[in-house]
Design an enzyme around this catalytic site. Sequence first.
Site, short mmCIF file in Angstrom:
data_model
loop_
_atom_site.label_atom_id
_atom_site.label_comp_id
_atom_site.label_asym_id
_atom_site.label_seq_id
_atom_site.Cartn_x
_atom_site.Cartn_y
_atom_site.Cartn_z
N ASP A 227 0.83 -1.20 0.00
CA ASP A 227 0.00 0.00 0.00
C ASP A 227 0.87 1.25 0.00
O ASP A 227 1.97 1.25 0.55
CB ASP A 227 -0.92 -0.02 1.23
CG ASP A 227 -2.06 0.98 1.12
OD1 ASP A 227 -2.27 1.54 0.03
OD2 ASP A 227 -2.73 1.21 2.14
N HIS B 226 2.82 3.27 -8.91
CA HIS B 226 2.65 1.83 -9.17
C HIS B 226 3.89 1.27 -9.87
O HIS B 226 4.34 0.17 -9.57
CB HIS B 226 1.41 1.58 -10.03
CG HIS B 226 0.12 1.97 -9.33
ND1 HIS B 226 -0.15 1.62 -8.03
CD2 HIS B 226 -0.95 2.67 -9.76
CE1 HIS B 226 -1.34 2.09 -7.69
NE2 HIS B 226 -1.84 2.74 -8.71
N LEU C 204 10.75 -20.94 -4.03
CA LEU C 204 9.73 -20.02 -3.51
C LEU C 204 8.41 -20.17 -4.28
O LEU C 204 8.39 -20.21 -5.50
CB LEU C 204 10.23 -18.58 -3.67
CG LEU C 204 9.23 -17.47 -3.28
CD1 LEU C 204 9.00 -17.44 -1.78
CD2 LEU C 204 9.73 -16.10 -3.76
C1 FPP Z 1 -1.71 0.31 -3.31
O1 FPP Z 1 -1.34 1.63 -3.51
C2 FPP Z 1 -1.28 -0.55 -4.38
C3 FPP Z 1 -2.10 -1.18 -5.28
C4 FPP Z 1 -3.55 -1.08 -5.28
C5 FPP Z 1 -1.56 -2.03 -6.33
C6 FPP Z 1 -0.28 -2.74 -6.06
C7 FPP Z 1 0.29 -3.06 -7.36
C8 FPP Z 1 1.58 -3.02 -7.73
C9 FPP Z 1 2.71 -2.76 -6.82
C10 FPP Z 1 1.93 -3.26 -9.16
C11 FPP Z 1 1.48 -4.54 -9.77
C12 FPP Z 1 1.78 -5.74 -8.97
C13 FPP Z 1 2.48 -6.83 -9.33
C14 FPP Z 1 2.57 -7.99 -8.42
C15 FPP Z 1 3.22 -6.93 -10.59
P1 FPP Z 1 -2.48 2.73 -3.57
O2 FPP Z 1 -2.71 3.06 -5.00
O3 FPP Z 1 -3.68 2.27 -2.83
O4 FPP Z 1 -1.75 3.90 -2.82
P2 FPP Z 1 -2.43 5.03 -1.93
O5 FPP Z 1 -3.18 4.36 -0.83
O6 FPP Z 1 -1.26 5.80 -1.44
O7 FPP Z 1 -3.30 5.83 -2.86
#
Ligand code: FPP
Length: 255
Positions: free
Chosen positions: A36, A53, A147
């Site tokens: 997050d 992201h 893994l």
């Molecule tokens: C949360 O940050 C993150 C996500 C909803 C997506 C996580 C995805 C990735 C790291 C990329 C794709 C994943 C893989 C495994 C290749 P947020 O957008 O909720 O951040 P915020 O709360 O600060 O707005």
Amino acid sequence: MIENFNGYIDKESDEYNLLLEISKKPLPAHIAIIMDGNGRWAKKRGLERFEGHKAGIKSVRDVVETSARLGIKFLSLYAFSVENWKRPKKEIMQLMGLLKKYIKEELPTLKKNNIRFKAVGRISELDVSVRKLISHAESQTAKNSGLHLNIALNYGGRVEIVDTFKKILNTYGKDLKVDDIDEELISKNLYMKDTPDPDLLIRTSGELRISNFFIWEIAYTELYFTKVLWPDFNRKELFSAIKDFQNRQRRFGGI
Ligand code: FPP
């Protein structure tokens, strides 16, 4: 295990001292992570959310590689929840694009390092282009014994329980008696039936919530919350989380 980091980690660093410390006690067999804070990371830098992201992918690579070197058996990453469809269409497309890119680019590395890839969630509802890549990566790595990397995609803890009940009814139908329903029956019909429950759940970015991740599976999991935003979460942060875990006393309800 320490020798797996030879040439990758400076022996004079704090990071190395942390590695030495965590190598002395049992490691968690299964680590689950709620990644997050990508959006906030980008905002702090005056960038678009997408850049957060993108930066988060680097942390994914780092955590996967470090877990493999440590000899962690299972790593589960929450990449896209059933609730995430509420985000703007553009962001959803970008996230799916990043995921596809990640699978395409990482597959050779996963294969080379004996990592088994699996997607968990309502995969059948995803776009065919995503599904194709997932099933290719899954079949290409199915026999790997290192893994086990689980990516939770279109995943929700409550819908997993719903899907589990449906699966049980479909399998046993009228033969199912009330007394047949027990924890074992439910556990062995979950998405990750061959995976032990997480020992450690990490959530980044300072939010103190589970957000519908692995509701059933985390009944006795140790929780670790850090203020570090996901794109800043690296090998050293993972070592710190493991060290914290190793200092907990797990009693599973006993004394
Ligand atoms: C949360 O940050 C993150 C996500 C909803 C997506 C996580 C995805 C990735 C790291 C990329 C794709 C994943 C893989 C495994 C290749 P947020 O957008 O909720 O951040 P915020 O709360 O600060 O707005």
